[in-house]
Write a protein that holds these residues in place. Structure first.
Motif, PDB file in Angstrom:
ATOM      1  N   ASP A   1       0.831  -1.205   0.000  1.00  0.00           N
ATOM      2  CA  ASP A   1       0.000   0.000   0.000  1.00  0.00           C
ATOM      3  C   ASP A   1       0.871   1.262   0.000  1.00  0.00           C
ATOM      4  OD1 ASP A   1      -2.118   1.751   0.160  1.00  0.00           O
ATOM      5  OD2 ASP A   1      -2.611   1.269   2.247  1.00  0.00           O
ATOM      6  N   ASN A   2       1.409   1.592  -1.155  1.00  0.00           N
ATOM      7  CA  ASN A   2       2.327   2.731  -1.276  1.00  0.00           C
ATOM      8  C   ASN A   2       1.696   4.066  -0.885  1.00  0.00           C
ATOM      9  OD1 ASN A   2       4.441   1.118  -2.144  1.00  0.00           O
ATOM     10  ND2 ASN A   2       3.865   1.312  -4.292  1.00  0.00           N
ATOM     11  N   ASN A   3       0.420   4.258  -1.214  1.00  0.00           N
ATOM     12  CA  ASN A   3      -0.223   5.533  -0.909  1.00  0.00           C
ATOM     13  C   ASN A   3      -0.906   5.542   0.463  1.00  0.00           C
ATOM     14  OD1 ASN A   3      -2.438   3.936  -1.423  1.00  0.00           O
ATOM     15  ND2 ASN A   3      -3.255   5.208  -3.084  1.00  0.00           N
ATOM     16  N   GLN A   4      -0.750   4.444   1.207  1.00  0.00           N
ATOM     17  CA  GLN A   4      -1.243   4.341   2.581  1.00  0.00           C
ATOM     18  C   GLN A   4      -2.743   4.630   2.718  1.00  0.00           C
ATOM     19  OE1 GLN A   4       0.954   3.194   5.038  1.00  0.00           O
ATOM     20  NE2 GLN A   4       2.226   2.879   3.221  1.00  0.00           N
ATOM     21  N   ASP A   5      -3.525   4.176   1.745  1.00  0.00           N
ATOM     22  CA  ASP A   5      -4.971   4.372   1.833  1.00  0.00           C
ATOM     23  C   ASP A   5      -5.688   3.167   2.422  1.00  0.00           C
ATOM     24  OD1 ASP A   5      -4.827   2.568  -0.264  1.00  0.00           O
ATOM     25  OD2 ASP A   5      -6.034   3.775  -1.657  1.00  0.00           O
ATOM     26  N   GLY A   6      -4.926   2.157   2.831  1.00  0.00           N
ATOM     27  CA  GLY A   6      -5.516   0.969   3.443  1.00  0.00           C
ATOM     28  C   GLY A   6      -6.037  -0.035   2.436  1.00  0.00           C
TER      29      GLY A   6
ATOM     30  N   GLU B   1      -0.483  -1.132  -7.357  1.00  0.00           N
ATOM     31  CA  GLU B   1       0.123  -1.816  -6.214  1.00  0.00           C
ATOM     32  C   GLU B   1       0.030  -3.336  -6.392  1.00  0.00           C
ATOM     33  OE1 GLU B   1      -0.838   1.692  -2.949  1.00  0.00           O
ATOM     34  OE2 GLU B   1      -2.395   0.243  -3.466  1.00  0.00           O
ATOM     35  N   TYR B   2      -1.089  -3.798  -6.896  1.00  0.00           N
ATOM     36  CA  TYR B   2      -1.278  -5.217  -7.214  1.00  0.00           C
ATOM     37  C   TYR B   2      -0.278  -5.654  -8.290  1.00  0.00           C
ATOM     38  CZ  TYR B   2      -3.670  -8.993  -9.870  1.00  0.00           C
ATOM     39  OH  TYR B   2      -3.989 -10.126 -10.580  1.00  0.00           O
ATOM     40  N   MET B   3      -0.083  -4.823  -9.298  1.00  0.00           N
ATOM     41  CA  MET B   3       0.858  -5.161 -10.367  1.00  0.00           C
ATOM     42  C   MET B   3       2.295  -5.187  -9.842  1.00  0.00           C
ATOM     43  SD  MET B   3      -0.784  -6.098 -12.936  1.00  0.00           S
ATOM     44  CE  MET B   3       0.637  -6.294 -13.995  1.00  0.00           C
ATOM     45  N   ASN B   4       2.613  -4.372  -8.840  1.00  0.00           N
ATOM     46  CA  ASN B   4       3.939  -4.445  -8.213  1.00  0.00           C
ATOM     47  C   ASN B   4       4.149  -5.828  -7.603  1.00  0.00           C
ATOM     48  OD1 ASN B   4       4.521  -1.798  -8.903  1.00  0.00           O
ATOM     49  ND2 ASN B   4       3.973  -0.983  -6.896  1.00  0.00           N
ATOM     50  N   LEU B   5       3.123  -6.348  -6.934  1.00  0.00           N
ATOM     51  CA  LEU B   5       3.199  -7.686  -6.358  1.00  0.00           C
ATOM     52  C   LEU B   5       3.374  -8.729  -7.460  1.00  0.00           C
ATOM     53  CD1 LEU B   5       2.962  -9.770  -4.061  1.00  0.00           C
ATOM     54  CD2 LEU B   5       0.473  -9.646  -4.363  1.00  0.00           C
ATOM     55  N   ILE B   6       2.581  -8.641  -8.505  1.00  0.00           N
ATOM     56  CA  ILE B   6       2.660  -9.613  -9.606  1.00  0.00           C
ATOM     57  C   ILE B   6       4.041  -9.552 -10.254  1.00  0.00           C
ATOM     58  CG2 ILE B   6       1.717 -10.268 -11.857  1.00  0.00           C
ATOM     59  CD1 ILE B   6      -0.119 -10.856  -9.387  1.00  0.00           C
ATOM     60  N   GLY B   7       4.554  -8.357 -10.468  1.00  0.00           N
ATOM     61  CA  GLY B   7       5.888  -8.202 -11.056  1.00  0.00           C
ATOM     62  C   GLY B   7       6.966  -8.791 -10.166  1.00  0.00           C
ATOM     63  N   TYR B   8       6.859  -8.548  -8.883  1.00  0.00           N
ATOM     64  CA  TYR B   8       7.831  -9.080  -7.940  1.00  0.00           C
ATOM     65  C   TYR B   8       7.790 -10.609  -7.941  1.00  0.00           C
ATOM     66  CZ  TYR B   8      10.292 -10.051  -3.614  1.00  0.00           C
ATOM     67  OH  TYR B   8      11.169 -10.543  -2.687  1.00  0.00           O
ATOM     68  N   LEU B   9       6.592 -11.185  -7.914  1.00  0.00           N
ATOM     69  CA  LEU B   9       6.454 -12.640  -7.928  1.00  0.00           C
ATOM     70  C   LEU B   9       6.972 -13.233  -9.238  1.00  0.00           C
ATOM     71  CD1 LEU B   9       2.950 -13.040  -6.258  1.00  0.00           C
ATOM     72  CD2 LEU B   9       5.181 -13.557  -5.248  1.00  0.00           C
ATOM     73  N   ALA B  10       6.686 -12.577 -10.352  1.00  0.00           N
ATOM     74  CA  ALA B  10       7.166 -13.062 -11.652  1.00  0.00           C
ATOM     75  C   ALA B  10       8.693 -13.035 -11.690  1.00  0.00           C
ATOM     76  CB  ALA B  10       6.578 -12.222 -12.778  1.00  0.00           C
TER      77      ALA B  10
END
Length: 165
Positions: free
Chosen positions: A56-61, A67-76
């Motif tokens: 949650d980069n923008n800290q909106d909860g 942000e989801y794509m950051n996770l997918i990219g990291y996992l890939a």
């Protein structure tokens, strides 16, 4: 490739239930149902909550699409690194097996395998640790460090093989 991209987007849209972001429950469900086979800790509610907070980069909860794509990219990236290391290990093993002194090296292989296993621990497991979810620039540094470590290990194995000859 198109199918994979459509699936990644479709999973997000279905999980977000038409909203712009994934709330806590939606993110928890997405991780448990879609990522459990490539990510350890997917069943641990607290670990997934911590991961969501790290993403949650923008800290909106909530977890937005980027942000989801950051996770997918990291996992890939982690999966790619893991598979490359596995291929390198297999290639090194097959080279060693074809050498005449393979019998002499057979006694040393269990120890070498244990050391390689420690060093080549699947990167995907690190993805389950929320503290490891870092901004893209820091991830690249970690990837570069992992590649350098793999190259060092390769060079050491080559030296050991040459010394054994």
């Amino acid at each position: 490739m198109e199918g994979a991209i459509k699936t990644v987007v479709g999973v997000y849209l279905k999980s977000s239930k038409g909203k712009e972001n994934l709330g806590g429950k939606e993110f928890q469900s997405l991780v448990k149902n879609q990522l459990k086979n490539i990510m350890t800790g997917a069943e641990d509610n607290e670990a997934v909550t911590n991961m969501r907070q790290q993403l949650d980069n923008n800290q909106d909860g909530k977890v937005g699409f980027q942000e989801y794509m950051n996770l997918i990219g990291y996992l890939a990236q982690a999966l790619s690194n893991q598979r490359c290391l596995e291929k390198e290990t297999q290639a090194e093993s097959s080279i060693q097996e074809t050498q005449p002194e393979a019998a002499a090296n057979a006694q040393a292989e269990p120890q070498a395998a244990k050391e390689a296993e420690k060093e080549d621990k699947p990167v995907v497991e690190k993805a389950a640790n929320p503290e490891e979810l870092k901004p893209e620039e820091e991830k690249k540094t970690d990837v570069e460090q992992e590649e350098a470590k793999a190259e060092e290990n390769k060079a050491e194995e080559k030296i050991k093989t040459e010394e054994a000859s």
